[in-house]
Design an enzyme around this catalytic site. Structure first.
Site, PDB file in Angstrom:
ATOM      1  N   LYS A   1      -3.064  -3.505  -3.403  1.00  0.00           N
ATOM      2  CA  LYS A   1      -3.921  -2.318  -3.618  1.00  0.00           C
ATOM      3  C   LYS A   1      -3.089  -1.073  -3.907  1.00  0.00           C
ATOM      4  O   LYS A   1      -3.405  -0.292  -4.815  1.00  0.00           O
ATOM      5  CB  LYS A   1      -4.798  -2.080  -2.375  1.00  0.00           C
ATOM      6  CG  LYS A   1      -5.725  -3.244  -2.054  1.00  0.00           C
ATOM      7  CD  LYS A   1      -6.466  -3.040  -0.748  1.00  0.00           C
ATOM      8  CE  LYS A   1      -5.614  -3.064   0.485  1.00  0.00           C
ATOM      9  NZ  LYS A   1      -5.017  -4.382   0.820  1.00  0.00           N
TER      10      LYS A   1
ATOM     11  N   HIS B   1       0.960  -0.266   2.206  1.00  0.00           N
ATOM     12  CA  HIS B   1       0.709  -0.322   0.762  1.00  0.00           C
ATOM     13  C   HIS B   1       2.015  -0.026   0.019  1.00  0.00           C
ATOM     14  O   HIS B   1       2.571   1.066   0.126  1.00  0.00           O
ATOM     15  CB  HIS B   1      -0.390   0.687   0.372  1.00  0.00           C
ATOM     16  CG  HIS B   1      -1.724   0.340   0.960  1.00  0.00           C
ATOM     17  ND1 HIS B   1      -2.866   1.050   0.740  1.00  0.00           N
ATOM     18  CD2 HIS B   1      -2.102  -0.694   1.767  1.00  0.00           C
ATOM     19  CE1 HIS B   1      -3.879   0.487   1.381  1.00  0.00           C
ATOM     20  NE2 HIS B   1      -3.430  -0.567   2.022  1.00  0.00           N
TER      21      HIS B   1
ATOM     22  N   THR C   1       3.899  -3.928   7.074  1.00  0.00           N
ATOM     23  CA  THR C   1       3.819  -3.079   8.261  1.00  0.00           C
ATOM     24  C   THR C   1       4.571  -3.695   9.432  1.00  0.00           C
ATOM     25  O   THR C   1       5.265  -3.014  10.167  1.00  0.00           O
ATOM     26  CB  THR C   1       2.338  -2.855   8.653  1.00  0.00           C
ATOM     27  OG1 THR C   1       1.723  -2.139   7.583  1.00  0.00           O
ATOM     28  CG2 THR C   1       2.180  -2.053   9.930  1.00  0.00           C
TER      29      THR C   1
ATOM     30  N   GLY D   1       6.449  -6.831   9.260  1.00  0.00           N
ATOM     31  CA  GLY D   1       7.564  -7.718   8.926  1.00  0.00           C
ATOM     32  C   GLY D   1       7.299  -9.175   9.268  1.00  0.00           C
ATOM     33  O   GLY D   1       8.189 -10.015   9.194  1.00  0.00           O
TER      34      GLY D   1
ATOM     35  N   PRO E   1       5.996 -13.009   8.668  1.00  0.00           N
ATOM     36  CA  PRO E   1       5.763 -13.837   7.479  1.00  0.00           C
ATOM     37  C   PRO E   1       4.260 -13.988   7.241  1.00  0.00           C
ATOM     38  O   PRO E   1       3.495 -14.136   8.201  1.00  0.00           O
ATOM     39  CB  PRO E   1       6.394 -15.187   7.831  1.00  0.00           C
ATOM     40  CG  PRO E   1       6.662 -15.154   9.286  1.00  0.00           C
ATOM     41  CD  PRO E   1       6.663 -13.734   9.748  1.00  0.00           C
TER      42      PRO E   1
END
Ligand code: GDP
Ligand code: IMO
Ligand code: MG
Length: 426
Positions: A16, A41, A297, A299, A301
């Protein structure tokens, strides 16, 4: 005069931020309407890579107003860090950043309550980003939250103390110990945030619309994380869907024109909860590695899987999507075959393309249609005509099934790696 809404059709992280940054020059204002520091983002341009959390993705475009709307839950300490992180870009925030006085404030104790709640849930944890989102929205609904406008009023300190004490009583001793240093940072951040434009966001937005300007509402998270329509309870605590743009900004429903739905050419999810097409094998591992699928945000996976048409159709229906953007098709290069889930086989053997009420406890088996893969490196393609026929087939199938055109395709993280497929949007 119109409000266009751009939002995710999956479980967030669809890209986004990148697309808002690409489209922003066509608008006079970009406005966030829900979520908060749980969002991440990512924007890439001119050799920079930047992750925004609470600040709208129009911030790098000069002359565009950015509004943090009333539907957002805002953490002042994260805000202060974000603003500092933007130092190298020489942005004049006094001219282009506005915060609604009606946005709710995330307190340090909201973050501690989030942590406590997740620990208490044990194996059933939501997989929250631990940013205090759920507890802050809880206080909003309980009519006891603190709003940004309260920060400058004389009664703020007493309100803060009363609410924090109420929260601290709910926490165990070990977690309570973390509170003190957090409080000091919070008060510093409150001082910092007071210097910014704290406004009546609903007036600012409607003034833009009545001047005939166009506003872009930037969604956070994704449709399947919506508090009402997502895979409950494994969701976030806000309405991530199109209607959230009205309540989260003070925009009348009739002002909405386009609803841009963004989806990845496959699916990802961070945190717990159902994911029918999840790939727990080497294929999923490869998508994660090639797509760099790591939470922006936290980290963590991201879980990866094939595209899911029943979910996409559902998201298109709930949001009234008018045009779609397909992201990250470049990640799927070099697969011999690519799969799309068309239907689910339920435990009782019935086949459906509807989302069952209980996706959590019900085992649904995806039914796949197999597509021939492509070998070309899509990241270098700049013209529609150069797209491999397999990619075109893949997109045409999705358009037919969902019943909505894909107007743009994204073939890399950079601003420039975006191709218009249909006539220009504007
Ligand atoms: P958002 O939360 O929806 O804004 O998305 P995120 O920023 O969390 O995650 C999207 C990730 O994909 C980021 O790392 C982007 O830089 C990256 N990205 C966006 N579009 C593309 C694309 O078309 N191809 C590739 N390879 N990466 C992309
Ligand atoms: P963007 O805007 C992906 C997920 C969390 C967790 C659930 C609830 O970058 O797409 P919360 O902290 O909101 O209580 O967590 O929602 N989640 C996201 N997943 N992208 C996001 O935002 C997300 N924001 C929250 O991982 O499963
Ligand atoms: Mg993200």
């Amino acid at each position: 005069m119109s409000l266009d809404v751009l939002l995710g059709l999956q479980w967030g992280d669809e890209g986004k931020g990148k697309i808002v940054d690409v489209l922003a020059p066509k608008y006079s204002m970009v406005a966030r309407f829900q979520g908060g520091p749980n969002a991440g983002h990512t924007l890439e341009f001119d050799g920079h890579k930047h992750v925004l959390h609470q600040i709208p993705s129009g911030i790098f475009r000069p002359d565009i107003l950015n509004l943090i709307g009333n539907g957002v839950v805002l953490d002042p300490t994260v805000f202060q860090r974000e603003i500092k992180g933007l130092d190298p870009y020489n942005i004049d925030f006094s001219k282009n950043l506005f915060i609604s006085k009606k946005a709710q404030v995330i307190l340090p104790t909201h973050r501690l309550l989030d942590k406590f709640s997740e620990i208490s849930r044990g194996v059933n944890k939501i997989g929250s980003t631990l940013k205090g989102i759920g507890p802050a929205y809880q206080d909003k609904i309980a009519r006891q939250g603190i709003r940004v406008g309260d920060l400058v009023l004389p009664g703020f300190y007493d309100k803060y103390k009363a609410l924090s004490q109420f929260h601290l009583k709910q926490l165990d001793a070990a977690i309570r110990k973390e509170y003190e240093p957090m409080e000091a940072a919070f008060f510093e951040a409150v001082k910092f945030i007071k210097e910014f434009n704290l406004v009546d966001g609903e007036y600012l937005l409607n003034e833009q619309l009545s001047k005939g300007k166009k506003v872009l509402a930037e969604g956070a998270q994704g449709t399947l994380l919506d508090i009402d329509f997502g895979s409950y309870p494994f969701v976030t605590s806000s309405n991530t869907t199109a209607s959230g743009a009205c309540s989260g900004l003070g925009a009348a429903p009739g002002t909405i024109k386009e609803v841009y739905g963004i989806f990845k050419a496959y699916c990802t999810r961070v945190g717990s909860g159902p994911f029918p097409t999840e790939l727990l094998d080497a294929v999923g591992e490869r998508i994660r590695a090639v797509g760099n699928e790591v939470g922006a945000t936290t980290g963590r996976p991201r879980r990866c899987g094939w595209l899911d048409i029943p979910l996409l159709k559902y998201a298109a229906m709930i949001n009234g999507v008018t045009k779609m953007f397909m992201m990250k098709a470049d990640v799927l290069s070099d697969f011999d075959e690519i799969k799309i889930c068309t239907h689910y086989k339920m435990e009782d053997g019935t086949i459906t393309d509807r989302i069952p009420f209980d996706l959590v406890n019900q085992n649904v088996e995806p039914i796949y249609k197999v597509f021939k893969g492509w070998t070309e490196d899509l990241t270098r393609i700049t013209e529609v005509d150069d797209l491999p026929s397999q990619v075109v087939n893949y997109m045409e199938y999705i358009e037919r099934e969902v019943g909505i055109p894909i107007h743009w395709i994204s073939l890399g993280p950079n601003r420039t790696q975006t191709i218009t497929l249909k006539a220009e949007l504007f």
